[in-house]
Design a protein around this motif. Structure first.
Motif, PDB file in Angstrom:
ATOM      1  N   ASP A 170      -7.075  -1.871   4.311  1.00 46.62           N
ATOM      2  CA  ASP A 170      -6.992  -2.972   3.357  1.00 46.62           C
ATOM      3  C   ASP A 170      -6.040  -4.076   3.790  1.00 46.62           C
ATOM      4  O   ASP A 170      -6.085  -5.188   3.239  1.00 46.62           O
ATOM      5  CB  ASP A 170      -6.601  -2.435   1.975  1.00 46.62           C
ATOM      6  N   VAL A 171      -5.151  -3.798   4.740  1.00 42.86           N
ATOM      7  CA  VAL A 171      -4.301  -4.861   5.292  1.00 42.86           C
ATOM      8  C   VAL A 171      -4.662  -5.124   6.758  1.00 42.86           C
ATOM      9  O   VAL A 171      -3.942  -5.824   7.458  1.00 42.86           O
ATOM     10  CB  VAL A 171      -2.795  -4.520   5.172  1.00 42.86           C
ATOM     11  N   ARG A 172      -5.771  -4.553   7.196  1.00 44.26           N
ATOM     12  CA  ARG A 172      -6.227  -4.679   8.598  1.00 44.26           C
ATOM     13  C   ARG A 172      -5.090  -4.332   9.559  1.00 44.26           C
ATOM     14  O   ARG A 172      -4.750  -5.077  10.477  1.00 44.26           O
ATOM     15  CB  ARG A 172      -6.766  -6.077   8.862  1.00 44.26           C
ATOM     16  N   ALA A 173      -4.519  -3.157   9.358  1.00 46.05           N
ATOM     17  CA  ALA A 173      -3.430  -2.695  10.220  1.00 46.05           C
ATOM     18  C   ALA A 173      -3.943  -2.449  11.631  1.00 46.05           C
ATOM     19  O   ALA A 173      -5.077  -1.999  11.830  1.00 46.05           O
ATOM     20  CB  ALA A 173      -2.821  -1.424   9.656  1.00 46.05           C
ATOM     21  N   THR A 174      -3.110  -2.737  12.611  1.00 44.40           N
ATOM     22  CA  THR A 174      -3.494  -2.516  14.008  1.00 44.40           C
ATOM     23  C   THR A 174      -3.250  -1.082  14.440  1.00 44.40           C
ATOM     24  O   THR A 174      -3.741  -0.660  15.493  1.00 44.40           O
ATOM     25  CB  THR A 174      -2.707  -3.453  14.942  1.00 44.40           C
ATOM     26  N   LYS A 175      -2.487  -0.341  13.624  1.00 44.94           N
ATOM     27  CA  LYS A 175      -2.225   1.066  13.938  1.00 44.94           C
ATOM     28  C   LYS A 175      -1.718   1.781  12.699  1.00 44.94           C
ATOM     29  O   LYS A 175      -1.343   1.148  11.705  1.00 44.94           O
ATOM     30  CB  LYS A 175      -1.217   1.200  15.076  1.00 44.94           C
ATOM     31  N   ILE A 176      -1.707   3.104  12.763  1.00 41.49           N
ATOM     32  CA  ILE A 176      -1.013   3.911  11.759  1.00 41.49           C
ATOM     33  C   ILE A 176       0.263   4.389  12.427  1.00 41.49           C
ATOM     34  O   ILE A 176       0.230   5.239  13.315  1.00 41.49           O
ATOM     35  CB  ILE A 176      -1.874   5.093  11.280  1.00 41.49           C
ATOM     36  N   ASN A 177       1.376   3.808  12.009  1.00 39.08           N
ATOM     37  CA  ASN A 177       2.642   4.115  12.672  1.00 39.08           C
ATOM     38  C   ASN A 177       3.483   5.086  11.842  1.00 39.08           C
ATOM     39  O   ASN A 177       3.065   5.527  10.774  1.00 39.08           O
ATOM     40  CB  ASN A 177       3.418   2.824  12.984  1.00 39.08           C
ATOM     41  N   GLU A 178       4.652   5.414  12.347  1.00 34.28           N
ATOM     42  CA  GLU A 178       5.514   6.377  11.666  1.00 34.28           C
ATOM     43  C   GLU A 178       5.955   5.874  10.295  1.00 34.28           C
ATOM     44  O   GLU A 178       6.092   6.654   9.350  1.00 34.28           O
ATOM     45  CB  GLU A 178       6.746   6.689  12.534  1.00 34.28           C
ATOM     46  N   GLU A 179       6.180   4.558  10.193  1.00 32.14           N
ATOM     47  CA  GLU A 179       6.581   3.990   8.906  1.00 32.14           C
ATOM     48  C   GLU A 179       5.499   4.191   7.847  1.00 32.14           C
ATOM     49  O   GLU A 179       5.805   4.476   6.677  1.00 32.14           O
ATOM     50  CB  GLU A 179       6.880   2.495   9.064  1.00 32.14           C
ATOM     51  N   MET A 180       4.238   4.066   8.236  1.00 30.27           N
ATOM     52  CA  MET A 180       3.129   4.229   7.292  1.00 30.27           C
ATOM     53  C   MET A 180       2.980   5.691   6.876  1.00 30.27           C
ATOM     54  O   MET A 180       2.740   5.997   5.702  1.00 30.27           O
ATOM     55  CB  MET A 180       1.839   3.692   7.910  1.00 30.27           C
ATOM     56  N   LYS A 181       3.144   6.583   7.837  1.00 30.79           N
ATOM     57  CA  LYS A 181       3.082   8.010   7.492  1.00 30.79           C
ATOM     58  C   LYS A 181       4.236   8.395   6.573  1.00 30.79           C
ATOM     59  O   LYS A 181       4.056   9.137   5.604  1.00 30.79           O
ATOM     60  CB  LYS A 181       3.096   8.856   8.775  1.00 30.79           C
TER      61      LYS A 181
END
Length: 758
Positions: free
Chosen positions: A332-343
């Motif tokens: 939904d925010v067109r993230a370029t990756k799933i990073n540690e902050e998101m997890k």
């Protein structure tokens, strides 16, 4: 159910009526030549040129932004091992189904025929332009680590290997809350881990990110403790290698605070558990058998805080709490990756949600009076409807704060509303029903068990623990059909027409005669009636020999209703009976009343029908928002059919002002909130999503529900009987097996509810 029978059921489920579990459906009109010209040549050229100008326009003009690839090479499928790409496809389709029903994310499953790391990575990179995200699945270690690492570095879309991170995220949320309850400091706790595969490594990495000290972690694999002298350790394992040479898992567990199990069942003994520190935290997540059974663990330590991977125990660590919502927020925010902050944001959102007041819908689903934060509730339940409105926003915000979001969200309230709207396409209510029934199964008598579909339904509810079936019908026929469908469970079979159960029939006849002897019924007639299944079944419920009754599969509704009214009678305070059907629509569950009983109800009858329906909606854990329907809107017709609806609404407004009900309303205004707001902003329903329709007569209600069922393929649960003293539910003629199972769950829940009231 026998192993062979379960195998056959699983194969039929995947093969019929259409092979597989997912399909592609158009999202645009395609009826006319104009539609097709826009969808393909020549119209399709325009978005192609716009994307050529700016590649980011692909998100504007195609489905890429809501499309995830579930990709595997089949090298580590469930507990089946390396079974190959084709054999992994049913699992990948299943993952796609979960993405859709929990977060409304579309999926293409991709099975890649290579075990070469470079070839696999190259394949994924080459197809990545199609997708908004990549979910890696069931790839064996250590290759999985390198594949994920390199793809995250080389692609500009979110990539996550759920086998590694799903369990880590959910168990980390559980750990945070368990430590709070146990009053332990994350920086000082001693953690023992059984298992050192991809999931275990992801768990300990995330635990360390939360604050656990690496030197306080002791890990074991099948060869023993991860020790610094070992030469067979992977790079990812070396940082958790210890200098202490523990001879056994038991030795390491002495005075430990946390045990994490991702290995094999029944590995931990009671004695080992007793050596752990005060308020031990045990996450025994081997499936289907945990490292120590839940029952044994809580019997051993009354201060234990325990989680497993099983749904039949508190604190289930279930990946479905994570991956659908993490990808939802990332997309939904067109993230370029799933990073540690998101997890980490997902971890904290899940932990926080478990501390908040639980919606009644969740309490009802799990047959709890009130779920509250504590030892038996440290992580949210998978059926919690708040998950989609809480976890994706947290993940999306973390993506924005960490600089990996290309399309930041500005209006968070609007975003949360859009997430809740996505729930309409997921008919969770059936799963909620079945789950709630399982929490306290009741004895359900099937009056027509010598029909194969009824017997199949009885088999399912028995095997799934939904109800305890009692089978009525020709005993020889039932036993023959049981053999045919491999239903070998020892369940009661009763044939009211046989010479067996004479004492029981005479007892029922005597009771019935006492009730009806002043209404022209003789004892002989009562004895004859007890040979009829519906009379016998109703008396079983009346006399407490069964808790609920299911009938109507092979007989007309009026035929079945008559004995129920004679024997069961109305519930206290009820003046009549009525029915409601729950329709599983794209906008969510819709309750339609009265679909089977009252032909032309008066205003007074409509009031009672609305009140009873309101009670049923609440029984499902939902707030009733009711439209009293007609062919007119708010007094536009003076005809009696419309005025009776108006009178009923007026009464309800005066006597029950807290009830969200209004009318009379045409159905389109009731269901289209914008139309209602624009034309009738004064309505009590303005700004609310209607979930209940009360119809002015049987004709309109019955036609509507059957039309929805056949034209829109909307699943129906019902008719649900309202107003009777005991749980009795009557099927529509020739109901399907699924419909009978669902109605059984309703009957069980009705029995649970009435049991609490008595």
């Amino acid at each position: 159910m026998s192993k062979q029978s379960k195998r056959r059921e699983a194969l039929v489920y995947h093969a019929k009526p259409t092979p597989g579990k997912i399909k592609v459906v158009p999202t645009k009109k395609y009826a006319s030549q104009r539609d097709l010209a826009l969808a393909y040549s020549p119209g399709v050229a325009e978005p192609c040129l716009e994307i050529k100008k700016d590649v980011n326009n692909v998100y504007k003009y195609t489905a890429k932004g809501n499309l995830v690839a579930v990709i595997s090479n089949g090298t580590a499928v469930l507990g089946l091992g390396n079974i190959g790409p084709e054999a992994s496809k049913p699992v990948m389709e299943g993952k796609g189904l979960l993405f859709k029903i929990f977060a409304d994310i579309d999926v293409f499953d991709i099975e890649v025929d290579t075990e070469d790391v470079d070839a696999f990575i190259e394949t994924v990179k080459n197809i990545a332009p199609t997708f908004g995200g990549i979910n890696l699945e069931d790839i064996k270690a250590p290759e999985a680590f390198e594949i994920e690492k390199r793809l995250k570095e080389e692609l500009d879309i979110p990539v996550m290997h759920d086998d590694q991170h799903g369990t880590a995220i959910i168990s980390s949320a559980a750990l945070l809350n368990a430590l709070e309850i146990a009053e332990k400091d994350i920086k000082t706790v001693k953690v023992v881990v059984s298992g050192a595969g991809s999931a275990a490594m992801a768990c300990v990495n995330l635990y360390v990110a939360l604050g656990v000290k690496p030197e306080n972690i002791t890990m074991f694999d099948s060869e023993g403790v991860l020790h610094k002298d070992r030469t067979d350790l992977l790079d990812s394992q070396i940082k958790y290698a210890t200098t202490i040479k523990y001879n056994s898992l038991a030795e390491a567990m002495v005075n430990s605070d946390v045990f994490l199990g991702l290995s094999v069942g029944n590995l931990v003994s009671q004695d080992m558990l007793k050596t752990m520190a005060k308020n031990p935290i045990v996450f025994a997540m081997a499936n289907p058998d945990p490292e120590i059974s839940y029952e044994l663990a809580i019997d051993t330590r009354d201060d234990i805080i325990m989680a497993t991977g099983r749904s039949d125990h508190p604190n289930q660590v279930n990946n479905v709490l994570g991956f659908p919502f993490i990808f939802r927020g990332a997309l939904d925010v067109r993230a370029t990756k799933i990073n540690e902050e998101m997890k980490m944001a997902a971890v904290k959102a899940l932990a926080k949600l478990a501390k908040e007041s639980v919606p009644e819908q969740v309490n009802i689903a799990y047959n709890e009076t009130r779920l509250t934060f504590g030892k038996d509730y440290i992580i949210p339940k998978p059926f919690d409807p708040r998950l989609i409105a809480e976890v994706p926003p947290a993940v999306a915000k973390a993506a924005m704060d960490s600089g990996v979001a290309k399309e930041p969200i500005v209006d968070w309230d609007k975003y949360r509303d859009s997430l809740l709207e996505r729930l309409g396409s997921d008919n969770k209510i059936v799963r909620l029903l079945l789950n709630r029934a399982r929490t306290n199964p009741k004895r359900v008598v099937y009056a027509e068990a010598d029909h194969i579909d009824v017997l199949k339904a009885a088999q399912i509810v028995h095997d799934e623990g939904i109800a305890i079936p009692i089978l009525l019908g020709r005993k020889e026929q039932i036993e023959k059909l049981k053999e045919e469908i491999e239903f070998f469970a020892d369940v009661p079979i009763i044939d009211p027409k046989s010479d067996e159960q004479v004492e029981q029939k005479n007892k029922y006849a005597q009771v019935y005669w006492e009730q009806r002897k002043r209404r022209g019924v003789t004892l002989l007639e009562a004895q004859k009636l007890m040979r009829e299944r519906n009379y016998f079944a109703a008396m079983m419920v009346n006399e407490g020999d069964a808790d609920a009754l299911i009938s109507g599969y092979s007989r007309s509704y009026p035929q079945v209703v008559k004995p129920m009214l004679e024997l069961i009678g109305l519930a206290p305070g009820s003046t009549r009976i009525a029915t409601t059907n729950v329709m599983m629509t794209e906008r969510g569950p819709m309750f339609l009343s009265d679909t089977s009983i009252n032909i032309n109800p008066s205003a007074k009858d409509l009031i009672k029908i609305a009140q009873m329906t309101s009670g049923v909606v609440k029984m499902f854990g939902m707030t009733p928002v009711m439209a009293m329907t007609s062919y007119s809107n708010f007094g536009s017709s003076k005809d009696q059919t419309a005025t009776k609806v108006r009178e009923a609404v007026s009464y309800l407004h005066r006597r029950h002002p807290d009830l969200l009900v209004d009318g009379e309303l045409q159905t389109d205004f009731a269901l289209n909130s914008k139309m209602l707001q624009d034309i009738f902003p004064f309505s009590k329903l303005s700004g609310h999503k209607v979930n209940t329709l009360i119809f002015p007569n049987l004709e309109s209600a019955n036609i509507t529900y059957k039309l929805l069922k056949e034209l829109n393929k909307a699943e129906s649960i019902g008719p649900i009987m309202m107003g009777l003293r005991k749980p009795v539910h009557i099927l529509q003629l020739d109901a399907s097996v699924d419909e009978i199972v669902n109605m059984t769950a309703i009957a069980v829940i009705d029995a649970q509810h009435k049991g609490k009231q008595s």
